[in-house]
Design an enzyme around this catalytic site. Structure first.
Site, PDB file in Angstrom:
ATOM      1  N   LYS A 158      -5.754   0.488 -16.588  1.00  0.00           N
ATOM      2  CA  LYS A 158      -5.169   0.882 -15.057  1.00  0.00           C
ATOM      3  C   LYS A 158      -4.657  -0.609 -15.235  1.00  0.00           C
ATOM      4  O   LYS A 158      -5.871  -1.848 -15.760  1.00  0.00           O
ATOM      5  CB  LYS A 158      -6.053   0.699 -13.762  1.00  0.00           C
ATOM      6  CG  LYS A 158      -5.160   0.244 -13.012  1.00  0.00           C
ATOM      7  CD  LYS A 158      -6.411   1.269 -11.469  1.00  0.00           C
ATOM      8  CE  LYS A 158      -5.989   0.801 -10.153  1.00  0.00           C
ATOM      9  NZ  LYS A 158      -6.798   0.903  -9.195  1.00  0.00           N
ATOM     10  N   SER A 192      -9.770   5.894  -5.001  1.00  0.00           N
ATOM     11  CA  SER A 192      -8.612   4.955  -5.859  1.00  0.00           C
ATOM     12  C   SER A 192      -9.024   5.912  -7.455  1.00  0.00           C
ATOM     13  O   SER A 192      -7.477   5.983  -7.848  1.00  0.00           O
ATOM     14  CB  SER A 192      -8.369   3.902  -6.053  1.00  0.00           C
ATOM     15  OG  SER A 192      -7.478   3.135  -4.739  1.00  0.00           O
ATOM     16  N   SER A 208      -5.514   4.316  -5.977  1.00  0.00           N
ATOM     17  CA  SER A 208      -4.084   3.017  -6.042  1.00  0.00           C
ATOM     18  C   SER A 208      -4.280   3.991  -8.222  1.00  0.00           C
ATOM     19  O   SER A 208      -3.625   3.068  -9.240  1.00  0.00           O
ATOM     20  CB  SER A 208      -5.080   2.108  -5.900  1.00  0.00           C
ATOM     21  OG  SER A 208      -6.193   1.792  -7.067  1.00  0.00           O
TER      22      SER A 208
END
Lengths: 59, 471
Positions: free
Chosen positions: B77, B171, B147
């Protein structure tokens, strides 16, 4: 009056009031304050109880 | 037969069915090809990944074996520092200057032999559940959640068996749920956040999103930050996931914040409960009324912590930050400190209420639907329940954030599909340091269901070269 107050708050944080919309900020602050006020019930209910976070981790 | 794609890849490398270089080359090809529709990758480092693969092949040839992640392709990420790559946090407010050091979790993964192939799209500043422009592999009209949406989409599409995510209010588990894969948020601080851009330092967690529960376990084992003398040491080296669950007592969380939920979620969830009961798990229904205050507590903490961290960006380039996120950051700076303190008090009460629930009911696991709804459409802002409409973000966070507030380990595993063929997830929550228990029960549940057999619309085809060898 509100606009002035928001400008002052922004300036206190070093932010430029010209780059933010006071009305949007005011509405957002009101919404978040109302959400925070909804914690009253929880905080009052638990006032007399133990709130030692550490004990949770030790058990 | 193992459900672990990592194990299959690992075996293929060791028995020389493929070399690490061949595996990584194919991974890079599929990443580039699928990314045109998926838009999950922010950056793909072909040269770096192939060079690492070549080194790892040489190591194996000389008898150096770094363990189960040796030669395995992994995505990261884009809020996590990888030396030589920029960390952009999905935001124009960040520079393109490459990071000079690896985050601690990246150091751990690299020393375990993982081959980092690129960075995945987060929701801006890891503060949201849409992760645009990434699409949901099951249907590109839907969001991948967030996210860590890019990480989940890359795994669900079969590009990598594991991607690193972060979780402040759900997330990791939100995108894992809506993309039909597994994801675990470990106990707070069990995986180091050093070198990771924070959203809210006291709520942030790092963990893996993977094709299966077993791959989560293998990955987590290499990501952990602890010494082997810890009484809670998590050791997956003995493949200790299988086994009976008759000794496990599961609490089914009822009422708020799980309700209201869409009817299809309720059906899939209760079917999962039935499956677990059929395997001998003891089931009890429980409620935790204090959790109705989850959203108020979560946002009272995130706003000030995120606002304080991003203050200089608000001074320098406020126009480069999404207006909704900017509002959260500004209000976090302007609201009185007392509101933050009340959030911290509420958090303590919520954590204690979950503890009481575990203790009073003698629970090993708390079970909830991961989310009360499935994936939202790209432009969708609300879900409609029987008695109310609710913002998508609030819907997603209310069932996941309680366990960020309490710092507890929580695992999402697929448990069905809705009428639009969008995945549904179930959440296993453990006691502090209880990762081994939730992974074991999650693994047993996964192994008696067949949800993983279905393939998303955007996916690496099984006929794609090496994939055939891994069947």
């Amino acid at each position: 009056m509100i606009k002035k107050k928001i400008h002052l708050l922004l300036q206190q944080q070093g932010l430029s009031p010209l780059q933010f919309d006071s009305e949007t900020i005011w509405n957002d602050l009101r919404e978040r304050t109302a959400l925070n006020a909804s914690l009253d019930d929880l905080l009052e209910e638990e006032q007399e109880k133990s709130t030692n976070f550490d004990c949770f981790w030790e058990k | 037969m193992t459900s672990s794609l990592i194990k299959k890849m690992s075996r293929a490398i060791r028995d020389q069915t493929v070399s690490t270089q061949e595996l990584i080359l194919e991974t890079l090809e599929s990443a580039k090809k699928l990314n045109r529709d998926l838009r999950a990758f922010e950056l793909i480092d072909e040269a770096g990944a192939l060079e690492t693969a070549s080194i790892l092949d040489r190591e194996l040839a000389t008898g150096i074996d770094r363990g189960p992640l040796h030669g395995i392709p992994v995505a990261v990420k884009d809020i996590i520092d990888v030396a030589g790559w920029p960390t952009r946090c999905g935001s124009q407010a960040y520079k393109t200057t490459p990071a000079t050091r690896d985050a601690k979790v990246i150091t751990n993964l690299k020393s375990a032999g993982a081959v980092l192939i690129g960075k995945t799209v987060p929701h801006e500043l890891a503060c949201g559940v849409y992760s645009q422009p990434t699409r949901n592999p099951w249907n590109p009209d839907y969001v991948p959640g967030g996210s860590s949406g890019g990480s989940a989409a890359a795994v669900a599409a079969g590009i990598v068996p594991m991607a690193v995510g972060s979780d402040t209010g759900g997330s990791i588990r939100i995108p894992a749920s809506v993309c039909g894969i597994a994801g675990i948020k470990p106990t707070f601080n069990r995986v180091s956040c050093s070198g990771v851009e924070p959203l809210s330092w006291s709520l942030d967690h790092i963990g893996p999103i993977a094709t299966s529960v077993e791959d989560c376990a293998i990955s987590l084992n290499s990501m952990l930050e602890e010494n082997s003398s810890s009484t809670h040491h998590f050791d997956y080296s003995n493949n200790n996931l299988s086994g009976a669950i008759q000794d496990i007592r599961i609490g089914i969380l009822r009422g708020e914040p799980v309700d209201p939920m869409l009817p299809e979620i309720e059906t899939a969830f209760m079917d999962a409960v039935k499956q677990l009961r059929s395997r001998g798990a003891k089931i009890a229904e429980v409620t935790i009324p204090e959790l109705r205050h989850t959203i108020a507590a979560e946002f009272a903490i995130i706003g000030p912590e995120a606002g304080y961290y991003h203050k200089q960006r608000l001074i320098d380039h406020p126009e480069k930050i999404d207006p909704d996120i900017r509002a959260l950051l500004v209000s976090g700076l302007l609201l009185p400190t007392s509101q933050y303190i009340r959030g911290l008090q509420a958090r303590t009460i919520i954590a204690n209420s979950i503890q009481r629930c575990f203790n009073d009911n003698h629970l090993d696991i708390l079970l909830t639907p991961t989310l009360p709804a499935t994936a939202a459409r790209v432009k969708q802002t609300e879900f409609e329940y029987e008695d109310r409409t609710e913002a998508v973000t609030i819907s997603y966070v209310r069932t996941t954030a309680p366990f960020n507030l309490a710092g507890l380990p929580a695992l999402s595993v697929p448990c069905g599909f809705d009428k639009n063929n969008i995945p549904i997830g179930i959440q296993f929550v453990g006691k502090p340091m209880g990762e081994a228990v939730i992974l074991r029960v999650g693994y047993v549940y996964e192994s008696i269901t067949s949800w993983r057999d279905q393939k998303p619309m955007i996916a690496k085809p099984d006929s794609f070269g090496i994939s055939q060898l891994l069947m």
